[in-house]
Design a protein around this motif. Structure first.
Motif, PDB file in Angstrom:
ATOM      1  N   LEU A  21       0.768  -1.181   0.049  1.00 28.77           N
ATOM      2  CA  LEU A  21      -0.005   0.220  -0.160  1.00 28.77           C
ATOM      3  C   LEU A  21       0.822   1.244   0.135  1.00 28.77           C
ATOM      4  O   LEU A  21       0.420   2.350  -0.091  1.00 28.77           O
ATOM      5  N   VAL A  22       2.383   1.219   0.206  1.00 27.34           N
ATOM      6  CA  VAL A  22       2.969   2.302   0.139  1.00 27.34           C
ATOM      7  C   VAL A  22       4.101   2.202  -0.916  1.00 27.34           C
ATOM      8  O   VAL A  22       4.057   3.062  -1.585  1.00 27.34           O
ATOM      9  N   ALA A  23       4.965   1.221  -0.392  1.00 23.99           N
ATOM     10  CA  ALA A  23       6.229   1.211  -1.146  1.00 23.99           C
ATOM     11  C   ALA A  23       5.907   0.868  -2.904  1.00 23.99           C
ATOM     12  O   ALA A  23       6.399   1.575  -3.495  1.00 23.99           O
ATOM     13  N   MET A  24       5.116  -0.095  -3.078  1.00 22.20           N
ATOM     14  CA  MET A  24       4.681  -0.217  -4.454  1.00 22.20           C
ATOM     15  C   MET A  24       3.858   0.507  -5.211  1.00 22.20           C
ATOM     16  O   MET A  24       4.461   0.983  -6.426  1.00 22.20           O
ATOM     17  N   PRO A  25       2.926   1.387  -4.485  1.00 20.55           N
ATOM     18  CA  PRO A  25       2.426   2.519  -5.411  1.00 20.55           C
ATOM     19  C   PRO A  25       3.319   3.534  -5.553  1.00 20.55           C
ATOM     20  O   PRO A  25       3.092   4.451  -6.448  1.00 20.55           O
ATOM     21  N   LEU A  26       4.047   3.910  -4.596  1.00 22.66           N
ATOM     22  CA  LEU A  26       4.982   4.794  -4.802  1.00 22.66           C
ATOM     23  C   LEU A  26       5.957   4.777  -5.944  1.00 22.66           C
ATOM     24  O   LEU A  26       6.337   5.496  -6.962  1.00 22.66           O
ATOM     25  N   LYS A  27       6.427   3.393  -6.185  1.00 27.85           N
ATOM     26  CA  LYS A  27       7.206   2.944  -7.271  1.00 27.85           C
ATOM     27  C   LYS A  27       6.530   2.832  -8.559  1.00 27.85           C
ATOM     28  O   LYS A  27       6.868   3.639  -9.463  1.00 27.85           O
ATOM     29  N   TYR A  28       5.356   2.444  -8.712  1.00 29.96           N
ATOM     30  CA  TYR A  28       4.687   2.084  -9.992  1.00 29.96           C
ATOM     31  C   TYR A  28       3.584   3.249 -10.227  1.00 29.96           C
ATOM     32  O   TYR A  28       3.541   3.429 -11.574  1.00 29.96           O
ATOM     33  N   VAL A  29       3.190   3.939  -9.344  1.00 32.82           N
ATOM     34  CA  VAL A  29       2.360   4.975  -9.856  1.00 32.82           C
ATOM     35  C   VAL A  29       2.931   6.550  -9.789  1.00 32.82           C
ATOM     36  O   VAL A  29       2.831   7.219 -10.837  1.00 32.82           O
ATOM     37  N   PHE A  30       4.093   6.730  -8.969  1.00 29.21           N
ATOM     38  CA  PHE A  30       4.654   7.960  -8.940  1.00 29.21           C
ATOM     39  C   PHE A  30       6.063   7.796  -9.421  1.00 29.21           C
ATOM     40  O   PHE A  30       6.804   8.648  -9.320  1.00 29.21           O
ATOM     41  N   ASP A  31       6.588   6.550  -9.814  1.00 31.73           N
ATOM     42  CA  ASP A  31       7.881   6.257 -10.463  1.00 31.73           C
ATOM     43  C   ASP A  31       8.927   6.814  -9.554  1.00 31.73           C
ATOM     44  O   ASP A  31      10.041   7.219  -9.777  1.00 31.73           O
ATOM     45  N   ASN A  32       8.805   6.253  -8.140  1.00 29.88           N
ATOM     46  CA  ASN A  32       9.814   6.588  -7.094  1.00 29.88           C
ATOM     47  C   ASN A  32       9.918   5.375  -6.386  1.00 29.88           C
ATOM     48  O   ASN A  32       9.250   4.945  -5.159  1.00 29.88           O
ATOM     49  N   PRO A  33      11.087   4.682  -6.616  1.00 31.32           N
ATOM     50  CA  PRO A  33      11.183   3.169  -6.021  1.00 31.32           C
ATOM     51  C   PRO A  33      12.025   3.390  -4.753  1.00 31.32           C
ATOM     52  O   PRO A  33      12.457   2.258  -4.311  1.00 31.32           O
ATOM     53  N   VAL A  34      11.957   4.689  -3.982  1.00 32.41           N
ATOM     54  CA  VAL A  34      12.991   4.740  -3.043  1.00 32.41           C
ATOM     55  C   VAL A  34      12.705   3.862  -1.745  1.00 32.41           C
ATOM     56  O   VAL A  34      13.631   3.319  -0.964  1.00 32.41           O
ATOM     57  N   LEU A  35      11.473   3.313  -1.528  1.00 31.24           N
ATOM     58  CA  LEU A  35      11.005   2.598  -0.261  1.00 31.24           C
ATOM     59  C   LEU A  35      10.910   0.855  -0.515  1.00 31.24           C
ATOM     60  O   LEU A  35      10.794   0.241   0.409  1.00 31.24           O
ATOM     61  N   ILE A  36      11.109   0.740  -1.727  1.00 30.93           N
ATOM     62  CA  ILE A  36      11.115  -0.821  -2.144  1.00 30.93           C
ATOM     63  C   ILE A  36      12.185  -1.653  -1.625  1.00 30.93           C
ATOM     64  O   ILE A  36      11.802  -2.547  -0.812  1.00 30.93           O
ATOM     65  N   ARG A  37      13.268  -1.222  -1.618  1.00 30.93           N
ATOM     66  CA  ARG A  37      14.433  -1.870  -0.961  1.00 30.93           C
ATOM     67  C   ARG A  37      14.208  -1.953   0.469  1.00 30.93           C
ATOM     68  O   ARG A  37      14.257  -3.053   1.078  1.00 30.93           O
ATOM     69  N   PRO A  38      13.999  -1.058   1.156  1.00 28.85           N
ATOM     70  CA  PRO A  38      14.212  -0.957   2.694  1.00 28.85           C
ATOM     71  C   PRO A  38      12.687  -1.706   3.355  1.00 28.85           C
ATOM     72  O   PRO A  38      13.064  -2.500   4.209  1.00 28.85           O
ATOM     73  N   VAL A  39      11.754  -1.356   2.681  1.00 27.54           N
ATOM     74  CA  VAL A  39      10.506  -1.802   3.316  1.00 27.54           C
ATOM     75  C   VAL A  39      10.499  -3.392   2.762  1.00 27.54           C
ATOM     76  O   VAL A  39      10.090  -4.354   3.544  1.00 27.54           O
ATOM     77  N   GLY A  40      11.108  -3.679   1.583  1.00 24.16           N
ATOM     78  CA  GLY A  40      11.073  -5.156   1.048  1.00 24.16           C
ATOM     79  C   GLY A  40      12.028  -5.685   1.840  1.00 24.16           C
ATOM     80  O   GLY A  40      11.886  -7.072   2.387  1.00 24.16           O
ATOM     81  N   MET A  41      13.138  -5.414   2.544  1.00 24.35           N
ATOM     82  CA  MET A  41      13.993  -6.111   3.397  1.00 24.35           C
ATOM     83  C   MET A  41      13.281  -6.252   4.693  1.00 24.35           C
ATOM     84  O   MET A  41      13.355  -7.441   5.159  1.00 24.35           O
ATOM     85  N   ILE A  42      12.754  -5.453   5.202  1.00 19.36           N
ATOM     86  CA  ILE A  42      11.970  -5.427   6.528  1.00 19.36           C
ATOM     87  C   ILE A  42      10.978  -6.454   6.481  1.00 19.36           C
ATOM     88  O   ILE A  42      10.782  -7.497   7.460  1.00 19.36           O
ATOM     89  N   HIS A  43      10.190  -6.645   5.190  1.00 18.85           N
ATOM     90  CA  HIS A  43       9.069  -7.343   5.328  1.00 18.85           C
ATOM     91  C   HIS A  43       9.725  -8.741   5.274  1.00 18.85           C
ATOM     92  O   HIS A  43       9.521  -9.810   5.383  1.00 18.85           O
ATOM     93  N   GLY A  44      10.818  -8.870   4.413  1.00 15.16           N
ATOM     94  CA  GLY A  44      11.587 -10.409   4.173  1.00 15.16           C
ATOM     95  C   GLY A  44      12.195 -10.613   5.522  1.00 15.16           C
ATOM     96  O   GLY A  44      12.037 -11.905   5.883  1.00 15.16           O
ATOM     97  N   ILE A  45      12.523  -9.835   6.455  1.00 18.51           N
ATOM     98  CA  ILE A  45      13.001 -10.475   7.752  1.00 18.51           C
ATOM     99  C   ILE A  45      11.789 -10.991   8.466  1.00 18.51           C
ATOM    100  O   ILE A  45      11.758 -11.747   9.413  1.00 18.51           O
TER     101      ILE A  45
END
Length: 101
Positions: A21-45
Motif C-alpha cells: 500500500l505504500v512502497a509499491m504504489p510509490l514505485k509504480y504510480v509515482f515512479d519513485n522506487p525509494v522505499l521498495i528496498r528498505p520496506v522489502g528487506m524489513i518484510h523479508g526479515i
C-alpha cells in the motif's frame, strides 16, 4: 509463547501492507522506487521471523495438520496473518485455560 508468535504475525502483516500500500504504489504510480528496498528487506526479515517463530512455538501446543496449514498459508496471502489472528487468539485462550486447571 503463542503471544510472541501473534506479535510476530502482526509485524509480518503490517510490513506486507506497507509494501503493497505504500512502497509499491510509490514505485509504480509515482515512479519513485525509494522505499521498495528498505520496506522489502524489513518484510523479508519479518516473513523469515514468522516462519522461524512458527516452527519454534507451534509444536506441542495442540495444533493439528489443519492448524499448521492454515497458519503457514496465512503468511503467503495479504491480510492472511490478520485473518488468522482470531484462530491464534482462541488457541492461546484454550492453552491458558488448560494451564489453570
Amino acid at each position: 509463547m503463542l503471544r510472541l508468535f501473534r506479535y510476530v504475525a502482526l509485524v509480518e502483516g503490517i510490513t506486507t501492507l506497507a509494501l503493497f500500500l505504500v512502497a509499491m504504489p510509490l514505485k509504480y504510480v509515482f515512479d519513485n522506487p525509494v522505499l521498495i528496498r528498505p520496506v522489502g528487506m524489513i518484510h523479508g526479515i519479518a516473513f523469515l521471523a514468522y516462519i522461524a517463530v512458527m516452527l519454534f512455538v507451534l509444536p506441542g501446543r495442540g495444533f493439528g495438520a489443519l492448524g499448521w496449514i492454515r497458519t503457514t498459508l496465512a503468511a503467503f496471502f495479504p491480510f492472511g496473518t490478520f485473518l488468522n489472528d482470531p484462530y491464534l487468539r482462541r488457541r492461546e485462550a484454550a492453552l491458558s485455560a488448560l494451564r489453570r486447571v
